[in-house]
Design a protein around this motif. Structure first.
Motif, mmCIF file in Angstrom:
data_model
loop_
_atom_site.group_PDB
_atom_site.id
_atom_site.type_symbol
_atom_site.label_atom_id
_atom_site.label_comp_id
_atom_site.label_asym_id
_atom_site.label_seq_id
_atom_site.Cartn_x
_atom_site.Cartn_y
_atom_site.Cartn_z
ATOM 1 N N GLY A 77 0.772 -1.248 0.000
ATOM 2 C CA GLY A 77 0.000 0.000 0.000
ATOM 3 C C GLY A 77 0.794 1.284 0.000
ATOM 4 N N ASP A 80 -1.341 4.249 -1.296
ATOM 5 C CA ASP A 80 -2.323 4.752 -0.319
ATOM 6 C C ASP A 80 -1.625 5.550 0.784
ATOM 7 O OD1 ASP A 80 -4.810 2.662 -1.059
ATOM 8 O OD2 ASP A 80 -2.787 1.920 -1.404
ATOM 9 N N SER A 97 -3.192 1.431 -6.305
ATOM 10 C CA SER A 97 -3.582 1.391 -4.898
ATOM 11 C C SER A 97 -3.392 -0.041 -4.390
ATOM 12 C CB SER A 97 -5.057 1.769 -4.769
ATOM 13 O OG SER A 97 -5.839 0.829 -5.487
ATOM 14 N N ALA A 98 -3.381 -0.198 -3.068
ATOM 15 C CA ALA A 98 -3.221 -1.544 -2.494
ATOM 16 C C ALA A 98 -4.343 -2.466 -2.979
ATOM 17 C CB ALA A 98 -3.227 -1.463 -0.974
ATOM 18 N N GLU A 99 -5.539 -1.900 -3.091
ATOM 19 C CA GLU A 99 -6.677 -2.720 -3.512
ATOM 20 C C GLU A 99 -6.450 -3.231 -4.940
ATOM 21 O OE1 GLU A 99 -10.321 -0.574 -3.403
ATOM 22 O OE2 GLU A 99 -11.524 -2.409 -3.370
ATOM 23 N N ALA A 100 -6.032 -2.325 -5.823
ATOM 24 C CA ALA A 100 -5.793 -2.730 -7.216
ATOM 25 C C ALA A 100 -4.582 -3.651 -7.320
ATOM 26 C CB ALA A 100 -5.596 -1.498 -8.095
ATOM 27 N N GLN A 102 -3.952 -6.010 -5.612
ATOM 28 C CA GLN A 102 -4.364 -7.384 -5.357
ATOM 29 C C GLN A 102 -4.393 -8.207 -6.641
ATOM 30 O OE1 GLN A 102 -5.157 -8.934 -2.201
ATOM 31 N NE2 GLN A 102 -3.822 -7.177 -1.888
ATOM 32 N N SER A 106 -2.992 -11.277 -4.890
ATOM 33 C CA SER A 106 -3.866 -12.413 -4.591
ATOM 34 C C SER A 106 -4.321 -13.064 -5.891
ATOM 35 C CB SER A 106 -5.099 -11.951 -3.797
ATOM 36 O OG SER A 106 -6.098 -12.966 -3.832
ATOM 37 N N PHE A 109 -8.078 -13.169 -6.066
ATOM 38 C CA PHE A 109 -8.644 -11.871 -6.441
ATOM 39 C C PHE A 109 -8.548 -11.687 -7.961
ATOM 40 C CE2 PHE A 109 -8.273 -7.423 -7.543
ATOM 41 C CZ PHE A 109 -9.191 -6.768 -6.734
ATOM 42 N N GLU A 266 -14.776 -0.693 -11.503
ATOM 43 C CA GLU A 266 -14.729 -1.079 -10.083
ATOM 44 C C GLU A 266 -14.040 -0.017 -9.222
ATOM 45 O OE1 GLU A 266 -13.535 -5.109 -9.380
ATOM 46 O OE2 GLU A 266 -14.583 -5.834 -11.165
ATOM 47 N N LEU A 268 -11.043 1.018 -9.093
ATOM 48 C CA LEU A 268 -9.758 0.605 -8.520
ATOM 49 C C LEU A 268 -8.707 1.606 -9.003
ATOM 50 C CD1 LEU A 268 -10.101 -3.221 -9.170
ATOM 51 C CD2 LEU A 268 -10.101 -2.097 -6.939
ATOM 52 N N TYR A 270 -5.454 3.304 -10.078
ATOM 53 C CA TYR A 270 -4.267 2.673 -10.669
ATOM 54 C C TYR A 270 -3.528 3.687 -11.526
ATOM 55 C CZ TYR A 270 -1.852 -1.663 -12.114
ATOM 56 O OH TYR A 270 -0.943 -2.671 -12.292
#
Ligand code: AMP
Ligand code: GLY
Length: 428
Positions: A77, A80, A97-100, A102, A106, A109, A266, A268, A270
Motif C-alpha cells: 500500500g 495509499d 492502490s493496495a486494492e488494485a 491485489q 492475490s 482476487f 470497479e 480501482l 491505478y
C-alpha cells in the motif's frame, strides 16, 4: 523533477538508465540501488518497505515523483500511504492502490476479476483449510497436469505444476496444512494447465486509458533448452516473432481493454505499469497472471526498445493526458542474457569480485550491462545476489542481439559465473 526509484535489480538499473535520458529528470535517487544504478543517480540505503523512511527522504530531497520497482511495497500500500499524507499528496506516485495491487497480490482476487470481466484465463477453483477435503476431491477428478498456486506473494515460488494426482494432493497439503509459503498459501488456487508459449505484454495505465509500452518473452528455467529449475528469469527477447498484428489485436480486445475497463468500473485506483503474463494457446491469448510492476529481466529489453520519454509518460499518467502520448519503438531487436552465480537458483555465493566491467560503458555501443545483483565495495564491484548482470544488446535480428550479448559476457567474469547460451533459441 526529482525522482526516487525503489528497488535494487536489473529492472531498476534499466529504469534508471531510461529515466535519466529525460529532460524532466533533474536528480535521480535509487533506494537501495546497486553498483550499476549509482552511475545514474544517488543510491540511498533505505528498505523499499520502510514507508516512514521513504517519506522522510522524499521530504528531505524534495522528491516530485516516486517510481516503484518491486511488488512488495505496492501490495503493502505505498500508493495509499502517499495519498493519505498531506505532506506527500503532491508527489506523483507510479503505482496502483493496495486494492488494485491485489491483481498481483492475490491469485484468487485476480481470477475473480477476470471472471467478472470475461477475460480469458485457465479454469480454476480456490480452497482453504476450511474446505480442504473438498479440495482433495476436486484434485482427484482434475485433468493432468494440475497447476497449484499459493494465493499470496511467495517471491515467485508459489506456483507448482504436477503430473499426477498424488503429487498434487501432497503439494496441496504442504501449502494449506503445513503452510509452505506461510499466510500466502493459506488459500490455494487450483487451475487448468494451459499448453502454449508464454509472452508478457506491458502497459501503462491511469486507471482509465492505457498505452502499450512493449512486450517480451522471458526464459525462466536455469538450463539450456528450458530444462531444470525455475528462476527469476535467465534472459529475454523482444520483439517476439509471433506477436503479429492479429495476435496483438486479440490481446488488446480480449484482455487489455476489458482489464482497464474493469479497473475503471470497479473504481480501482491505478497509475502505473500493468504486466500481462500471457499464454499463446494455438494463436489464442489467455492470462496466466497479472503483475502490477515491470518484469525483470523483461524491463532490460522493453526500456531499450521504448523511444518515448518515460518520465513524460509518468507525468501524462498523472495529469490525464496519457491518451495523447505518442509511443514509438526502436525497430531493432533486443535481447538480454542474465549472468548468474554458480548454484543459483539453489544456494550460491555472494561477494565474488567481478572483473571486466570497466571495458563496458553503458549506452556507448549496441550493448548495455545492467546490474541485477551487485554492490560496490571500495573500488571493486562484487556479486550481491543470484542473478548478477543482465547484458542487453540490440541487433538486426534476435540472433544477432543474443550473439552480441554473449560476446560481452565473454569479457566479464566472476567465480562460478553461468549464463544460458541459448536465449531466443526457438526464433533463431
Ligand atoms: P506465475 O507465478 O503465475 O507467473 O506462474 C509461474 C509460471 O508457472 C508461469 O510463468 C508459467 O510458466 C507457469 N504457469 C502458471 N499458470 C499456468 C497454467 N495455468 N498453465 C500452464 N503454466 C502455468
Ligand atoms: N520475469 C518475471 C517477473 O518479473 O515476474
Amino acid at each position: 523533477m526529482n525522482i526516487l526509484l525503489l528497488g535494487s535489480g536489473g529492472r531498476e538499473h534499466a529504469l534508471a538508465w531510461k529515466m535519466v535520458k529525460s529532460h524532466h529528470c533533474d536528480k535521480l535517487f535509487i533506494a537501495p540501488g546497486n553498483a550499476g544504478t549509482a552511475e545514474f543517480g544517488t543510491n540511498l540505503d533505505l528498505s523499499v518497505n520502510d514507508f516512514e523512511a521513504i517519506k522522510n527522504t522524499c521530504l528531505e530531497q524534495k522528491i516530485n515523483m516516486l517510481v516503484v520497482g518491486p511488488e512488495e511495497p505496492l501490495v503493502k500500500g505505498i500508493y495509499d500511504f502517499f495519498q493519505k499524507d498531506p505532506q506527500l499528496q503532491n508527489i506523483i506516485v507510479v503505482a496502483p492502490s493496495a486494492e488494485a495491487a491485489q491483481l498481483e497480490g492475490s491469485k484468487a482476487f485476480s481470477k475473480k476479476f477476470m471472471q467478472r470481466h470475461n477475460i480469458p484465463t485457465a479454469g480454476y477453483a480456490e480452497f482453504t483449510s476450511e474446505n480442504f477435503e473438498e479440495g482433495k476431491k476436486y484434485i482427484a477428478q482434475h485433468s493432468l497436469p494440475i497447476v497449484l498456486k499459493a494465493d499470496g506473494l511467495a517471491a515467485g515460488k508459489g506456483v507448482v505444476i504436477v503430473n499426477t494426482h498424488e503429487e498434487a494432493i501432497q503439494v496441496f497439503e504442504e501449502m494449506i496444512i503445513h503452510k509452505q509459503f506461510g499466510e500466502a498459501s493459506s488459500k490455494v488456487v487450483i487451475e487448468e494447465f494451459l499448453q502454449g508459449i508464454e509472452v508478457s505484454v506491458f502497459a501503462l495505465t491511469d486507471g482509465e486509458v492505457y498505452q502499450i509500452i512493449g512486450h517480451a518473452k522471458d526464459y525462466k528455467r536455469i538450463g539450456e533448452g528450458d530444462t531444470g529449475l525455475n528462476t527469476g528469469g535467465m534472459g529475454c527477447v523482444s520483439p517476439v516473432p509471433f506477436m503479429d498484428t492479429l495476435f496483438m489485436q486479440k490481446v488488446e480486445e480480449r484482455i487489455i481493454k476489458p482489464t482497464i475497463n474493469g479497473l475503471y468500473k470497479e473504481e480501482l485506483s491505478y497509475h502505473g505499469f500493468v504486466f500481462f503474463g500471457l499464454m499463446n494457446v494455438k494463436g489464442e491469448p489467455f492470462v496466466i497472471e497479472y503483475n502490477c510492476r515491470m518484469g525483470d529481466p523483461e524491463t532490460e529489453v522493453v526500456m531499450p526498445l521504448l523511444q518515448t520519454d518515460l518520465v513524460a509518460l509518468f507525468a501524462a499518467m498523472d495529469n490525464g493526458t496519457l491518451i495523447d502520448a505518442n509511443i514509438s519503438f526502436d525497430q531493432r531487436s533486443c535481447a538480454t542474457v542474465m549472468a548468474v552465480s554458480g548454484g543459483y537458483p539453489g544456494e550460491y555465493r555472494k561477494n565474488l569480485r567481478i572483473s571486466g566491467l570497466a571495458d563496458w560503458r553503458i549506452d556507448n555501443s549496441d550493448s548495455m550491462v545492467f546490474h541485477a545483483g551487485t554492490k560496490q565495495v571500495d573500488d571493486v564491484v562484487v556479486t550481491n545476489g543470484g542473478r548478477v548482470l543482465a547484458v542487453t544488446s540490440y541487433g538486426n535480428d534476435l540472433g544477432e542481439a543474443v550473439a552480441k550479448s554473449k560476446k560481452v559476457l565473454q569479457k566479464i567474469s566472476f567465480e562460478g559465473m553461468y549464463y544460458r547460451s541459448d536465449i531466443g533459441y526457438e526464433f533463431a
